[in-house]
Design an enzyme around this catalytic site. Sequence first.
Site, PDB file in Angstrom:
ATOM      1  N   SER A  77     -46.485  21.635  16.204  1.00  7.46           N
ATOM      2  CA  SER A  77     -46.334  23.098  16.300  1.00  7.46           C
ATOM      3  C   SER A  77     -46.210  23.805  14.953  1.00  7.46           C
ATOM      4  O   SER A  77     -46.335  25.029  14.901  1.00  7.46           O
ATOM      5  CB  SER A  77     -45.109  23.447  17.141  1.00  7.46           C
ATOM      6  OG  SER A  77     -45.403  23.290  18.498  1.00  7.46           O
ATOM      7  N   LYS A  80     -48.906  26.073  14.040  1.00  4.43           N
ATOM      8  CA  LYS A  80     -49.026  27.423  14.613  1.00  4.43           C
ATOM      9  C   LYS A  80     -48.795  28.498  13.553  1.00  4.43           C
ATOM     10  O   LYS A  80     -49.368  29.585  13.627  1.00  4.43           O
ATOM     11  CB  LYS A  80     -48.026  27.592  15.761  1.00  4.43           C
ATOM     12  CG  LYS A  80     -48.313  26.686  16.960  1.00  4.43           C
ATOM     13  CD  LYS A  80     -47.128  26.656  17.922  1.00  4.43           C
ATOM     14  CE  LYS A  80     -47.400  25.775  19.136  1.00  4.43           C
ATOM     15  NZ  LYS A  80     -46.195  25.572  19.962  1.00  4.43           N
ATOM     16  N   TYR A 204     -56.933  23.833  19.345  1.00  2.00           N
ATOM     17  CA  TYR A 204     -55.471  23.752  19.349  1.00  2.00           C
ATOM     18  C   TYR A 204     -54.990  22.299  19.230  1.00  2.00           C
ATOM     19  O   TYR A 204     -54.113  21.985  18.425  1.00  2.00           O
ATOM     20  CB  TYR A 204     -54.930  24.423  20.623  1.00  2.00           C
ATOM     21  CG  TYR A 204     -53.448  24.257  20.778  1.00  2.00           C
ATOM     22  CD1 TYR A 204     -52.559  24.984  19.983  1.00  2.00           C
ATOM     23  CD2 TYR A 204     -52.909  23.351  21.693  1.00  2.00           C
ATOM     24  CE1 TYR A 204     -51.185  24.810  20.101  1.00  2.00           C
ATOM     25  CE2 TYR A 204     -51.549  23.180  21.820  1.00  2.00           C
ATOM     26  CZ  TYR A 204     -50.689  23.911  21.017  1.00  2.00           C
ATOM     27  OH  TYR A 204     -49.329  23.734  21.124  1.00  2.00           O
ATOM     28  N   TYR A 256     -37.834  27.881  18.648  1.00  2.00           N
ATOM     29  CA  TYR A 256     -37.884  28.139  20.101  1.00  2.00           C
ATOM     30  C   TYR A 256     -36.556  28.672  20.626  1.00  2.00           C
ATOM     31  O   TYR A 256     -35.949  29.533  20.007  1.00  2.00           O
ATOM     32  CB  TYR A 256     -38.364  26.884  20.852  1.00  2.00           C
ATOM     33  CG  TYR A 256     -39.688  26.450  20.316  1.00  2.00           C
ATOM     34  CD1 TYR A 256     -40.787  27.276  20.455  1.00  2.00           C
ATOM     35  CD2 TYR A 256     -39.836  25.276  19.617  1.00  2.00           C
ATOM     36  CE1 TYR A 256     -42.012  26.920  19.934  1.00  2.00           C
ATOM     37  CE2 TYR A 256     -41.064  24.911  19.088  1.00  2.00           C
ATOM     38  CZ  TYR A 256     -42.138  25.744  19.253  1.00  2.00           C
ATOM     39  OH  TYR A 256     -43.328  25.394  18.738  1.00  2.00           O
ATOM     40  N   VAL A 274     -42.990  18.769  17.491  1.00  2.00           N
ATOM     41  CA  VAL A 274     -42.448  17.688  18.336  1.00  2.00           C
ATOM     42  C   VAL A 274     -42.594  16.286  17.746  1.00  2.00           C
ATOM     43  O   VAL A 274     -42.042  15.339  18.291  1.00  2.00           O
ATOM     44  CB  VAL A 274     -43.038  17.638  19.761  1.00  2.00           C
ATOM     45  CG1 VAL A 274     -42.361  18.584  20.689  1.00  2.00           C
ATOM     46  CG2 VAL A 274     -44.524  17.759  19.764  1.00  2.00           C
TER      47      VAL A 274
HETATM   48  O1  DON Z   1     -48.754  21.629  22.503  1.00  2.00           O
HETATM   49  C1  DON Z   1     -47.892  20.767  22.399  1.00  2.00           C
HETATM   50  O2  DON Z   1     -47.135  20.507  23.303  1.00  2.00           O
HETATM   51  C2  DON Z   1     -47.772  20.046  21.080  1.00  2.00           C
HETATM   52  N1  DON Z   1     -49.064  19.793  20.523  1.00  2.00           N
HETATM   53  C3  DON Z   1     -46.972  20.843  20.101  1.00  2.00           C
HETATM   54  C4  DON Z   1     -45.608  21.244  20.619  1.00  2.00           C
HETATM   55  C5  DON Z   1     -44.571  21.318  19.571  1.00  2.00           C
HETATM   56  O3  DON Z   1     -44.689  20.770  18.500  1.00  2.00           O
HETATM   57  C6  DON Z   1     -43.332  22.010  19.943  1.00  2.00           C
HETATM   58  N2  DON Z   1     -42.362  21.881  18.872  1.00  2.00           N
HETATM   59  N3  DON Z   1     -41.277  21.617  18.758  1.00  2.00           N
END
Ligand code: DON
Length: 331
Positions: A77, A80, A204, A256, A274
């Site tokens: 993430s 982003k 994405y 978040y 994540v």
């Molecule tokens: O879209 C997803 O679920 C993952 N590629 C990225 C989510 C993420 O990193 C949330 N962060 N804490």
Amino acid sequence: MVQGHVNLNTEKTEQWIQEYVDGWVEFFKKQTDTGKVADYIPKLEEADPNSLGITIIGKKGTEIRSGDVEHEFSIQSISKVLSFITACMDRGIAYVLQRVDVEPTGEAFNSIMHLEVKGHQRPFNPLVNSGAITTSSLLSGNTSDEKLEPLFQLMEKIIGRRPEIDIDVYVSERDTSMRNRAIGYYLLEEGYLESDLGVTLETYFKQCSINVTTDDLARIGLVLSNDGIHPETEEIIIPRNIVRIAKSLMLTCGMYDASGKFASYVGIPAKSGVSGGILAVVPPRVRENELPFLSGCGIGVFGPALDKQGNSVAGIKLLRHIANSWDLSLF
Ligand code: DON
């Protein structure tokens, strides 16, 4: 525990900072046991939950590395922030913000509850999945590779090498991410996407799979701290007005549904992923004191054991301790 007060006039300053950080990393490494590695993307489950590493790069050239800083991990993430910046540089801030708002949700990163329930006319912010997928659809180009080229070029300018996608992580997410597909279909039905859904999701998933190190994240953080200017070449890499919005988004939405706590207890813009990465930005300080990194720094953290919100559990504790010890909070 030691508080990290150092006398900046001594020649040993950098060594002292290093010793403090080493002690803190060792201490917080023990707390990785309280978290859990992400498993909803199967490939991420292979990470060592007890890893913890940090890189801090100051504007004046101080570089501190401690713990597990050799690992490459997928940016997830944290990408982003970079895709938002790239989209703004490409399409203009007004264009992007007409399609993605800048409001925190207070919900999990993969929730679309507020979007549905509140009848908001666009995703709440570019750092939750719905907003990030919409942002990826705004990038120019017909294929995912064309769309990501400017993001790669931006990263290359900052980290000094062309980053690579971890194909295994990409395939792992692409083949399992039913939630993001569901979000994508919802966005498509609502008319938020500007590109084909398949190309958008591919973009994405690819951007989330870009490999980085804590050094890379610290370098990105330093450029954001320095208002978008490369600290060595003095080149304007990102326009100031875009950096300002990116940092405020990180502060209000970057962690978040833990963003409020992070702003209160740590007090610096940050973005988590994540896979356990955290990108943190310490803007230059105006008040005088004897603590390190007065002129600003970028911080990169890696600690794959996560808390319930999907943020690095030990990484947050380490950042909180450093920020409190060195009075790094903006507030
Ligand atoms: O879209 C997803 O679920 C993952 N590629 C990225 C989510 C993420 O990193 C949330 N962060 N804490």
